[in-house]
Every structure is written in structure tokens, then in C-alpha cells.
Scaffold this motif. Structure first.
Motif, PDB file in Angstrom:
ATOM      1  N   UNK A  22      -3.475  -8.280 -10.696  1.00 36.37           N
ATOM      2  CA  UNK A  22      -2.142  -7.747 -11.008  1.00 36.37           C
ATOM      3  C   UNK A  22      -1.741  -8.179 -12.414  1.00 36.37           C
ATOM      4  N   UNK A  23      -2.018  -9.443 -12.727  1.00 33.23           N
ATOM      5  CA  UNK A  23      -1.660  -9.969 -14.049  1.00 33.23           C
ATOM      6  C   UNK A  23      -2.416  -9.205 -15.141  1.00 33.23           C
ATOM      7  N   UNK A  24      -3.704  -9.008 -14.886  1.00 32.47           N
ATOM      8  CA  UNK A  24      -4.509  -8.310 -15.897  1.00 32.47           C
ATOM      9  C   UNK A  24      -4.071  -6.869 -16.099  1.00 32.47           C
ATOM     10  N   UNK A  25      -3.471  -6.281 -15.049  1.00 32.56           N
ATOM     11  CA  UNK A  25      -2.973  -4.912 -15.183  1.00 32.56           C
ATOM     12  C   UNK A  25      -1.555  -4.879 -15.752  1.00 32.56           C
ATOM     13  N   UNK A  26      -1.036  -6.040 -16.078  1.00 40.22           N
ATOM     14  CA  UNK A  26       0.289  -6.122 -16.696  1.00 40.22           C
ATOM     15  C   UNK A  26       1.420  -5.863 -15.710  1.00 40.22           C
ATOM     16  N   UNK A  67       0.833  -1.203   0.000  1.00 32.65           N
ATOM     17  CA  UNK A  67       0.000   0.000   0.000  1.00 32.65           C
ATOM     18  C   UNK A  67       0.875   1.263   0.000  1.00 32.65           C
ATOM     19  N   UNK A  68       1.929   1.237   0.825  1.00 33.35           N
ATOM     20  CA  UNK A  68       2.841   2.393   0.928  1.00 33.35           C
ATOM     21  C   UNK A  68       3.538   2.654  -0.405  1.00 33.35           C
ATOM     22  N   UNK A  69       4.095   1.604  -0.995  1.00 31.31           N
ATOM     23  CA  UNK A  69       4.886   1.824  -2.215  1.00 31.31           C
ATOM     24  C   UNK A  69       3.977   2.277  -3.368  1.00 31.31           C
ATOM     25  N   UNK A  70       2.738   1.808  -3.367  1.00 30.15           N
ATOM     26  CA  UNK A  70       1.841   2.239  -4.455  1.00 30.15           C
ATOM     27  C   UNK A  70       1.468   3.710  -4.281  1.00 30.15           C
ATOM     28  N   UNK A  71       1.369   4.167  -3.026  1.00 26.49           N
ATOM     29  CA  UNK A  71       1.048   5.586  -2.813  1.00 26.49           C
ATOM     30  C   UNK A  71       2.251   6.478  -3.146  1.00 26.49           C
ATOM     31  N   UNK A  72       3.454   5.965  -2.891  1.00 26.37           N
ATOM     32  CA  UNK A  72       4.641   6.748  -3.270  1.00 26.37           C
ATOM     33  C   UNK A  72       4.766   6.797  -4.794  1.00 26.37           C
ATOM     34  N   UNK A  73       4.474   5.650  -5.441  1.00 25.80           N
ATOM     35  CA  UNK A  73       4.626   5.594  -6.898  1.00 25.80           C
ATOM     36  C   UNK A  73       3.559   6.434  -7.603  1.00 25.80           C
ATOM     37  N   UNK A  74       2.394   6.497  -7.000  1.00 30.63           N
ATOM     38  CA  UNK A  74       1.339   7.354  -7.550  1.00 30.63           C
ATOM     39  C   UNK A  74       0.664   6.809  -8.788  1.00 30.63           C
ATOM     40  N   UNK A  75       1.346   6.697  -9.893  1.00 27.96           N
ATOM     41  CA  UNK A  75       0.686   6.308 -11.153  1.00 27.96           C
ATOM     42  C   UNK A  75       0.580   4.813 -11.345  1.00 27.96           C
ATOM     43  N   UNK A  76       0.645   4.412 -12.600  1.00 33.92           N
ATOM     44  CA  UNK A  76       0.522   2.998 -12.946  1.00 33.92           C
ATOM     45  C   UNK A  76       1.814   2.263 -12.574  1.00 33.92           C
ATOM     46  N   UNK A  77       1.657   1.086 -12.023  1.00 33.30           N
ATOM     47  CA  UNK A  77       2.861   0.302 -11.678  1.00 33.30           C
ATOM     48  C   UNK A  77       3.001  -0.849 -12.674  1.00 33.30           C
ATOM     49  N   UNK A  78       4.219  -1.020 -13.197  1.00 26.69           N
ATOM     50  CA  UNK A  78       4.440  -2.066 -14.197  1.00 26.69           C
ATOM     51  C   UNK A  78       5.226  -3.249 -13.644  1.00 26.69           C
ATOM     52  N   UNK A  79       5.940  -3.010 -12.538  1.00 26.38           N
ATOM     53  CA  UNK A  79       6.873  -4.040 -12.065  1.00 26.38           C
ATOM     54  C   UNK A  79       6.951  -4.007 -10.543  1.00 26.38           C
ATOM     55  N   UNK A  93      -6.128   1.290  -6.001  1.00 26.71           N
ATOM     56  CA  UNK A  93      -6.933   1.306  -7.227  1.00 26.71           C
ATOM     57  C   UNK A  93      -8.260   0.574  -7.054  1.00 26.71           C
ATOM     58  N   UNK A  94      -8.230  -0.524  -6.307  1.00 27.60           N
ATOM     59  CA  UNK A  94      -9.417  -1.389  -6.300  1.00 27.60           C
ATOM     60  C   UNK A  94     -10.184  -1.382  -4.987  1.00 27.60           C
ATOM     61  N   UNK A  95      -9.596  -0.731  -3.968  1.00 25.66           N
ATOM     62  CA  UNK A  95     -10.241  -0.659  -2.628  1.00 25.66           C
ATOM     63  C   UNK A  95     -10.666  -2.049  -2.162  1.00 25.66           C
ATOM     64  N   UNK A  96     -11.927  -2.177  -1.686  1.00 25.08           N
ATOM     65  CA  UNK A  96     -12.322  -3.454  -1.093  1.00 25.08           C
ATOM     66  C   UNK A  96     -12.559  -4.543  -2.145  1.00 25.08           C
ATOM     67  N   UNK A  97     -12.477  -4.185  -3.448  1.00 28.76           N
ATOM     68  CA  UNK A  97     -12.675  -5.200  -4.496  1.00 28.76           C
ATOM     69  C   UNK A  97     -11.508  -6.182  -4.562  1.00 28.76           C
ATOM     70  N   UNK A  98     -10.325  -5.754  -4.046  1.00 29.70           N
ATOM     71  CA  UNK A  98      -9.184  -6.661  -4.125  1.00 29.70           C
ATOM     72  C   UNK A  98      -9.066  -7.441  -2.817  1.00 29.70           C
ATOM     73  N   UNK A  99      -8.802  -8.719  -2.934  1.00 29.46           N
ATOM     74  CA  UNK A  99      -8.576  -9.529  -1.733  1.00 29.46           C
ATOM     75  C   UNK A  99      -7.541 -10.610  -2.054  1.00 29.46           C
TER      76      UNK A  99
END
Ligand SMILES: NC(=O)C1=CN([C@@H]2O[C@H](COP(=O)(O)OP(=O)(O)OC[C@H]3O[C@@H](n4cnc5c(N)ncnc54)[C@H](O)[C@@H]3O)[C@@H](O)[C@H]2O)C=CC1
Ligand SMILES: O=C(O)CCC(=O)C(=O)O
Length: 527
Positions: free
Chosen positions: A392-396, A337-349, A378-384
Motif C-alpha cells: 500500500x505504501x509503495x502504491x502511495x 475488497x468491496x470498496x476497491x471494486x466500487x472505486x475501480x481505478x487507482x486508490x490514493x487514500x 490488483x495483486x490477487x494472491x500476491x498480497x497477504x
């Protein structure tokens, strides 16, 4: 109280277990339309092979958390649709192994000695001893297709009856086959050499109709086939023809492409050449208690927020593994969660680096937890835990996992490196004591802070007065600081400041912070 629907006959021991934590409604034989209508009421669904849990039913479910299959095969559940919806699917991988294996052996012997027809003949008042001359299995060759749990047991017992065993299973090692006294061969050889062929494989796109006219053409005319695995593996029209034309000598079938078997099925017209049972492989008193307990316990656990031990669409975890991993799963989720907030945009890797003790165990659940955290913005409670990998795979997002047991700064630590459209970030964390999470490094700057619901992070030049300025600025916006820590690599180089604050940062404050001389970057984070 959660509600559980039991839509196939399940042993009472299972119902009793679920009733400890939920209201259980037993409604068997429901038509599909009725199931679609009522499924939104339920938190869990418990089935055997009768209920077909289609995509339509899964899509109609609004609060379903778990589908429990009291048995092995989950081909009557659209597992892909369930996974997408974040519904965990569990089964009982071993509860009916012996029952199914014994049924296959019973079918083999029954077919060889015409037990069923002879019984019918006696019941009808006849005493015909000549008509029912059989064959022995002793010294015959049994070809076992699928040397898994059931296939292995069949092989062991058949060996004890004096049979020679050939086995085909591309996923089993020669050592395992040797251990079981089986000769591992390719499918062609097995088909050509066997006097009996018994199937113990799942029904998949690959195995569907894999036993067909071509297979029957290669079999000995004296050979017999047994299917107590899944309908659809054998092409039934081709089987009926092969039996009629004497290409093979007999068949013993428990499972069918369509169940119940259609009244007009050609299999019903084969007289003594075929022995059929109505999907009875798992129907023993013992197996039904085993599978009911196995699956009911998992439904109870999932409804209580605990993981399931035999989930088919998430990494299963046994209680002792879970006990050890639970704090690390939370750590992984927090860091994701932390790293995605630091990265901000789309994550590829995402590189998940497991270090110290964490590198020695099963890493799959930790990786899934990191992905869950990563996608939660991105997905809030939809991701589990169920759908994190697929999402993750579908988002590449390319996920790499590295393990290094030699890193010993903490007992076990975890590092996540995310590369995205707006830049790269690395965060590391560890546990203090048994379960206290600490963020120990951000982008190479050592720190030691617990996660908190509202945080402010800055990257700035390490120079006098900067901390005071940020403090005053926050004060002017009435933001109360709970704790503050600075991490730097060298004196008067760059530094990170991590502030825990009592409330969400007011709009506009980040822009003000970024205007301060020496501030290179600033992020708000909510963990
Ligand atoms: N008739 C009944 O009431 C019952 C039927 N079953 C069915 O029996 C089957 C086997 O169950 P288990 O032994 O518990 O499963 P398992 O997973 O332990 O074994 C299946 C084996 O098949 C092998 N396999 C997969 N694809 C293959 C292929 N294309 N060719 C050859 N081998 C392949 C796997 O490597 C594995 O070793 C399943 O289809 C299950 O649904 C299980 C219980 C009761
Ligand atoms: O529930 C049943 O009776 C069928 C069992 C079965 O086919 C399985 O466990 O795969």
C-alpha cells in the motif's frame, strides 16, 4: 504434507513439534548455493544465527511461507526481501533473554578476574597466582547500552552485585529506568563515566560501528567493554588498537562482524586483554529448548493457516486477541475488497474507521486486513498480511485510522472510505452475532446484506418499476437472483439496490443496465 528445512542445529523438542504437521529435513552447514538450489521445495525454513537468509535465497523460494529464527536477532535474515515476498519472519523474543544476560555477566566477571587465562595456565601445569590479580565489580559503574529485555536483566543482577548502573536507551522512559534502579543518561556521559560498558542493542544501520575509535578515546583507560549483542556494533579494528594502545583496559566479546571470526582478525592477537567466546550468548540447554519450542510452534501454526505470535514483519497476535479479532479481520478484508471494486481505478487514500467495541482494541491487524482486501483486486494472491502495508505504501496509498467507541449501532462496526482516481466510496459493515458478516451501508445508503461471491449493485432513482426492469433484464440474460435489497435515504430520492446472483454476470449486461432510465451507476462485485 508441507516440507520444513532446518538449516542450523535446533533442539529436538522443536523438530518434534513441527513433525506433527510437516516433513522435517535437518540439513545444517549448507553452502549458500546449495540453499538457493533446494529452497523451492520448502514451505518453511528454521534457522539460528548460522544461516544467512539472503535476498538471493528468498527470491529463489517459490512456496516458502515462514522463516523461523530460533533466537532474537533477525539481522541474518533479509527481512525486507521476505516482507516483499509475503513471507512471515518470526523469532523467539524472550526464549534466550536470561541466557544472553547471564553470558554478559559471566564475561564481565571472567574478564575482571582473568578466569579464562588462569584456567589455561593451571591446565598447562603452572601455578601462577601473581599474574592474575583482578579487579572487583562492586561499587563500579556499569553502563548498559540498550535497556531492553537482556539489558534490563543485566542491570538488575549487576545492581544486586553492588554496581552503580547508568543506562542509555533513547526509546525507554525515565520511569522504566527508575524502576530498574538505573540512571538514564546520554551516550557521551555513559561512555565517560563507566568502568564497564555492556551492549544490548540490535545491529542496525544506526548502531553499526557506533562504538568506534572516538568512543574508545572518551572511555576511561581502566574501562572494559562487553559485547554479547551483535558483531559490527563495535568497530573491531578500532577496538584492537584501543586495547593495544592502552586506551581501554579490556574487552569481552561474544559476537563478531564476520562469524566465524577470521583467523587473521586483530582481535586474536590481544592476549590477556580480551576474552572471546564463539557466539555463545544463547547457548544454554534451557534457552535452546525455549527458542526451539517458541519458533517450532509458530511454524506449525502458520503451516496450519493460523497466525504467528511473534512475527517481526506483521502485527503479532496472541491467540485470545485473534479469537476476538478473527471475524473482524474477515469483515475488514471483505469491505476492503468491496470498496476497491466500487472505486475501480487507482486508490490514493483509505480511511479506516473503527467503531464501537472495535475502537477499543488493537487496530493494526484490522487495518492490515482492510489493506489486504483493498489490494486483492490488483495483486490477487500476491498480497497477504505480511506485505499488505508495504504494498500500500509503495502504491502511495495514504492510510488514516480513526476510532470512535461511542458509535453503537452494532457491537463493533467498521467503515472504509476510499478516495481514488475515479471517485470516492464509503462502505460500512458489522457482525451479526459472533461472526456473520453484514454490509450495512454503501455510500451512505443503509442496507443489511451478507457478502456473496457474485453481486450486482446499482445506484438509481427511487421510482416505481425500476426494480422490475432490472429483474426482467437479468432474466433475459438467464441470470438467477438469489436475494435483493434496496436502501434509500429519502422516499423518491436516490437508492442503492444490492442483488446477490448465482453466477458471474455475462459480458455486456452492465451496459444494458446503465441504459435503463433512472439508473445512475451499476457495479459488479465479487466477494
Ligand atoms: N549473543 C547472543 O547469543 C545473543 C544476542 N542477542 C542480541 O542482544 C541484543 C538485545 O536483545 P534484547 O534485549 O532481547 O532486545 P530488546 O529489543 O528487548 O532490547 C533492545 C533495546 O535496545 C534499544 N535500542 C535500540 N536502538 C538503540 C540505540 N541506537 N541506542 C541505544 N539503545 C537502543 C531498544 O530501545 C531496546 O530497549 C540483540 O541485538 C540480540 O540480537 C540476543 C540473544 C542472544
Ligand atoms: O542462535 C544462537 O545461538 C544465537 C542467538 C542470538 O544471537 C540471538 O538470539 O539473537
Amino acid at each position: 504434507m508441507p516440507k520444513v528445512l532446518v538449516s542450523d542445529p535446533i533442539d529436538k523438542t522443536g523438530i518434534d513439534i513441527i513433525s506433527q504437521v510437516a516433513q522435517v529435513d535437518v540439513k545444517t552447514g549448507l553452502p549458500a548455493e546449495e540453499l538457493v538450489k533446494i529452497i523451492p521445495e520448502y514451505d518453511a525454513l528454521m534457522i539460528r544465527s548460522g544461516t544467512k537468509v539472503t535476498k538471493e535465497i528468498i527470491e529463489a523460494a517459490t512456496q516458502l511461507k515462514i522463516i523461523g529464527r530460533a533466537g532474537v536477532g533477525v539481522d541474518n535474515v533479509d527481512v525486507t526481501a521476505a516482507t516483499r515476498k509475503g513471507i512471515v519472519v518470526v523469532n523467539s523474543p524472550e526464549g534466550n533473554t536470561i541466557a544472553a544476560a547471564e553470558h554478559a555477566l559471566a564475561m564481565m566477571l571472567s574478564m575482571s578476574r582473568h578466569v579464562a587465562e588462569a584456567n589455561q595456565s593451571v591446565v598447562s601445569g603452572k601455578w601462577d597466582r601473581k599474574k592474575f590479580i583482578g579487579v572487583e565489580v562492586y561499587k563500579k559503574t556499569l553502563g548498559v547500552v540498550g535497556l531492553g529485555k537482556i539489558g534490563s536483566h543485566v542491570a538488575k543482577v549487576a545492581k544486586a552485585m553492588g554496581m552503580k548502573i547508568l543506562a542509555y536507551d533513547p526509546f525507554i522512559s525515565k520511569e522504566r529506568a527508575d524502576q530498574l534502579g538505573c540512571n538514564l543518561v546520554d551516550m557521551d556521559l555513559l561512555v565517560q563515566e563507566s568502568d564497564y560498558i555492556t551492549l544490548h542493542i540490535p545491529k542496525t544501520d544506526e548502531t553499526y560501528h557506533s562504538i568506534n575509535a572516538e568512543t574508545f578515546a572518551k572511555m576511561k583507560p581502566t574501562a572494559r567493554i562487553i559485547n554479547c549483542a551483535r558483531g559490527g556494533i563495535i568497530d573491531e579494528v578500532a577496538l584492537a588498537e584501543a586495547l593495544k594502545e592502552g586506551k581501554i583496559a579490556g574487552a569481552a566479546i561474544d559476537v563478531y562482524e564476520n562469524e566465524p571470526l577470521e583467523a587473521e582478525s586483530p582481535l586474536r592477537e590481544l592476549g590477556q586483554k580480551i576474552v572471546m567466546t564463539p557466539h555463545l550468548g544463547a547457548s544454554t540447554a534451557e534457552a535452546q529448548v525455549n527458542v526451539a519450542i517458541d519458533v517450532a510452534e509458530q511454524i506449525r501454526d502458520v503451516l496450519l493457516g493460523l497466525p504467528a505470535r511473534s512475527a517481526v514483519n506483521i502485527p503479532g497476535m496472541y491467540p485470545d486477541t485473534l479469537e476476538k479479532l478473527k471475524p473482524y479481520l474477515l469483515l475488514a478484508e471483505t469491505l476492503g475488497n468491496l470498496v476497491s471494486q466500487l472505486a475501480g481505478g487507482r486508490i490514493d487514500f483509505l480511511n479506516v474507521r473503527l467503531q464501537g467495541d472495535l475502537a477499543t482494541g488493537d487496530s493494526k491487524p484490522v487495518v492490515v486486513a482492510a489493506l489486504k482486501g483493498l489490494l486483492s483486486q490488483a495483486l490477487r494472491e500476491r498480497v497477504n498480511y505480511v506485505n499488505a502495508s508495504i504494498e500500500a505504501k509503495e502504491r502511495g496509498i495514504r492510510v488514516v485510522e480513526t476510532k470512535d467507541a461511542s458509535v453503537r449501532d452494532y457491537t463493533g462496526s467498521l467503515e472504509l472510505e476510499a478516495k481514488g482516481s475515479l471517485g470516492d466510496h464509503i462502505v460500512r459493515g458489522a457482525l451479526l452475532g459472533e461472526d456473520e458478516i453484514r454490509i450495512t451501508n454503501i455510500d451512505g445508503f443503509p442496507i443489511n446484506v451478507p457478502p456473496s461471491p457474485y453481486m450486482l449493485l446499482t445506484l438509481h432513482r427511487d421510482m416505481p418499476g425500476i426494480i422490475g426492469k432490472i429483474g426482467s433484464l437479468l432474466g433475459s440474460f438467464n441470470v438467477n437472483i438469489a436475494s435483493m435489497q434496496v436502501g434509500r435515504k429519502i422516499v423518491r430520492g436516490d437508492a442503492v439496490m444490492v442483488l446477490s446472483i448465482d453466477d458471474l454476470l455475462p459480458e455486456g449486461i452492465l451496459t444494458e443496465i446503465l441504459k435503463e432510465p433512472g439508473i445512475r451507476d451499476a457495479y459488479t462485485v465479487a466477494l
